[in-house]
Design an enzyme around this catalytic site. Structure first.
Site, PDB file in Angstrom:
ATOM      1  N   ARG A   1       0.847  -1.186   0.000  1.00  0.00           N
ATOM      2  CA  ARG A   1       0.000   0.000   0.000  1.00  0.00           C
ATOM      3  C   ARG A   1       0.887   1.243   0.000  1.00  0.00           C
ATOM      4  NH1 ARG A   1      -2.952   2.812   4.898  1.00  0.00           N
ATOM      5  NH2 ARG A   1      -3.934   4.473   3.711  1.00  0.00           N
TER       6      ARG A   1
ATOM      7  N   GLU B   1      -7.518   8.221   6.607  1.00  0.00           N
ATOM      8  CA  GLU B   1      -7.857   8.829   7.902  1.00  0.00           C
ATOM      9  C   GLU B   1      -8.313  10.282   7.806  1.00  0.00           C
ATOM     10  OE1 GLU B   1      -4.631   8.267  10.656  1.00  0.00           O
ATOM     11  OE2 GLU B   1      -4.801   6.089  10.604  1.00  0.00           O
TER      12      GLU B   1
ATOM     13  N   ASN C   1      -7.450   1.290   9.983  1.00  0.00           N
ATOM     14  CA  ASN C   1      -6.127   1.507  10.582  1.00  0.00           C
ATOM     15  C   ASN C   1      -6.316   1.377  12.083  1.00  0.00           C
ATOM     16  OD1 ASN C   1      -5.508   2.179   7.961  1.00  0.00           O
ATOM     17  ND2 ASN C   1      -4.998   4.316   8.381  1.00  0.00           N
TER      18      ASN C   1
ATOM     19  N   TYR D   1      -4.473   0.813  15.904  1.00  0.00           N
ATOM     20  CA  TYR D   1      -3.217   0.859  16.649  1.00  0.00           C
ATOM     21  C   TYR D   1      -3.325   0.568  18.136  1.00  0.00           C
ATOM     22  CZ  TYR D   1      -0.813   2.626  12.581  1.00  0.00           C
ATOM     23  OH  TYR D   1      -0.255   2.724  11.330  1.00  0.00           O
TER      24      TYR D   1
HETATM   25  C1  FCB Z   1      -1.488   6.706  10.983  1.00  0.00           C
HETATM   26  C2  FCB Z   1      -1.056   7.286   9.653  1.00  0.00           C
HETATM   27  C3  FCB Z   1       0.266   6.772   9.155  1.00  0.00           C
HETATM   28  C4  FCB Z   1       1.266   6.595  10.278  1.00  0.00           C
HETATM   29  C5  FCB Z   1       0.675   5.834  11.436  1.00  0.00           C
HETATM   30  C6  FCB Z   1       1.627   5.575  12.573  1.00  0.00           C
HETATM   31  O1  FCB Z   1      -2.352   7.578  11.621  1.00  0.00           O
HETATM   32  O2  FCB Z   1      -2.020   7.013   8.677  1.00  0.00           O
HETATM   33  O3  FCB Z   1       0.720   7.624   8.151  1.00  0.00           O
HETATM   34  O4  FCB Z   1       1.788   7.802  10.642  1.00  0.00           O
HETATM   35  O5  FCB Z   1      -0.454   6.497  11.912  1.00  0.00           O
END
Ligand code: FCB
Length: 460
Positions: free
Chosen positions: A79, A168, A301, A303
């Protein structure tokens, strides 16, 4: 000790992700225009240690070697994002052919290496020329995005099978326009919500354009959906969660999945000056139908977990927190401030999206961790924490697949260490270690382990 083997569905799309500004460098080469991130990074005090993306990983020149590394990893997909001002220096109008040529060579190189490109059209590096006219706060930038999308998909649409319109939009809108930590660096909550609307609108407008130019392709958008919970059972914390998390998730998901903007959040946004008293005065007739144009997949996305606490309540009047958070230690938290390692969250988020929005197909478009382990005296990078992080998140995602969530692929953030926006080079998310002075790259232990996962389509 017995280990269990966890297998993934056939044709599961294992990949890694990057974005243009974070890796390419060559910020003003071959006719590229200035982006808002160039401007922001060149403004003293905006990025830690004065770091910039001027060179970053120099991927603009090192891309052939980088494709070889991807091949060595056995990636099925990659990607990447396109830098809008590299192909349209003024955001619209005159095309910069060397810029388009770069992406053609890159895509052809990937296909030759048997790696499927997934392209994000907008990963935050807006042409400065458009920002000078108001950027995404103005509808004309949404119109320019359609022109840009048409150009890129006409050029690459015959070869690229996966398109993502925006990365995002919540982070771009809120962190860039309300909190000021990202480009363009504004502190105007009301502008942030307009920006978000015009991004969603441009997403909707682009879908038929991409379908016409790339009829075989699947189209989606990538949202940042972390997992969130109220800190306690109090109504204060519940509301902190409902509105705080809602603004980052439902505010985008509801209109995309044909439900309009959530009424509870509209009221909240008016009270908190994210919207004027008149409310959604920038929404024109037909906008919401456009935004709800059908896509093929949702990119997620993921985390971390965020615990919502109402910190404005006078002391003693809120319930004590009841959600367990591990004490800070370097296994349970990433090096990014307060990013807890929380694998169950990926399961929770995937199942929620599947059940609540009936999303037809999902990809994890980003998941990964920042720890700065570097090479030891033998040149090996023993990033055991990242390896374990990925193992636990892959397992949690596989549990979601087992109960019927249509997850079709997983992109690790990131292929290589790169410029982490306002944190500069201080946060390393890569599977590949990068020496930013010499551009030497080293496969970390996590990358070697990931190669085995991909080859066996399973985790042990
Ligand atoms: C996300 C972003 C990506 C990267 C990660 C850690 O929010 O999309 O570009 O910075 O965090």
């Amino acid at each position: 000790m017995t280990t269990t083997k966890i297998s993934f569905p056939k044709n599961f799309l294992w990949g890694a992700a990057t974005s243009a500004y974070q890796i390419e460098g060559a910020w003003n080469e071959d006719g590229k225009g200035e982006s808002i991130w160039d401007r922001f990074a060149h403004t003293p005090g905006k990025i830690q240690h004065g770091d910039t993306g001027d060179i970053a990983c120099d991927h603009y020149h090192c891309w052939p070697e980088d494709i070889q590394l991807m091949k060595a990893l056995g990636l099925k997909a990659y990607r990447l994002s396109i830098s809008w001002p590299r192909v349209l220096p003024n955001g619209r109008g005159a095309v910069n052919s060397p810029g388009l040529d770069f992406y053609e060579r890159l895509v052809d190189g990937l296909l030759e290496a048997d790696i499927e490109p997934m392209i994000t059209l907008f990963h935050w590096d807006l042409p400065q020329a458009l920002q000078d006219e108001g950027g995404f706060a103005s509808r004309s930038t949404a119109e320019a995005f359609v022109e840009y999308t048409d150009l890129v998909t006409r050029c690459l649409g015959d070869r690229v099978k996966y398109w993502i319109t925006h990365n995002e939009p919540s982070v771009f809108a809120f962190v860039g326009h309300a909190h000021g930590h990202h480009a363009p660096g504004l502190n105007a909550p009301d502008i942030a919500v307009r920006v978000a609307h015009h991004m969603l609108l441009s997403h909707g407008w682009s879908i038929p354009v991409i379908r016409a130019n790339s009829p075989e392709a699947q189209i989606g958008i990538a949202l940042n959906i972390n997992f969130s919970q109220p800190a306690s059972a109090s109504l204060y914390d519940y509301h902190a969660w409902q509105y705080g998390y809602g603004l980052w998730s439902r505010w985008f998901l509801d209109p995309l999945y044909n439900r309009q903007y959530p009424a509870d959040l509209v009221d909240y946004a008016i009270q908190n000056k994210y919207l004027p008293a008149e409310g959604l005065d920038f929404v024109e007739e037909g906008d919401l139908n456009t935004i709800a144009n059908q896509t093929d997949f949702l990119g997620v996305n993921y985390y971390t977990r965020q615990i919502a606490r109402d910190t404005e309540v006078p002391s003693g009047q809120n319930l004590p927190p009841t959600i367990f958070q591990p004490p800070h230690n370097d296994h349970d938290y990433q090096e990014m401030e307060n990013w807890e390692v929380y694998p169950d969250g990926i399961f929770n988020v995937l199942t929620w999206l599947h059940l609540e929005y009936q999303v037809p197909k999902l990809y994890i478009t980003e998941n990964g961790a920042s720890w700065s382990d570097g090479p030891d005296e033998t040149g090996r990078v023993k990033d055991t924490r990242r390896l374990n992080f990925l193992k636990r998140h892959f397992a949690a995602a596989q549990r979601a697949i087992q109960i019927g969530v249509p997850l079709e692929g997983y992109f690790v953030w990131s292929l290589m260490d790169n410029l982490e926006w306002g944190y500069g080079f201080s946060q390393r998310f890569g599977l590949i270690w990068v020496d930013f002075k010499t551009q030497r790259r080293i496969l970390k232990d996590s990358a070697k382990w990931y190669r085995k996962v991909i080859a066996s389509n399973s985790v042990e």
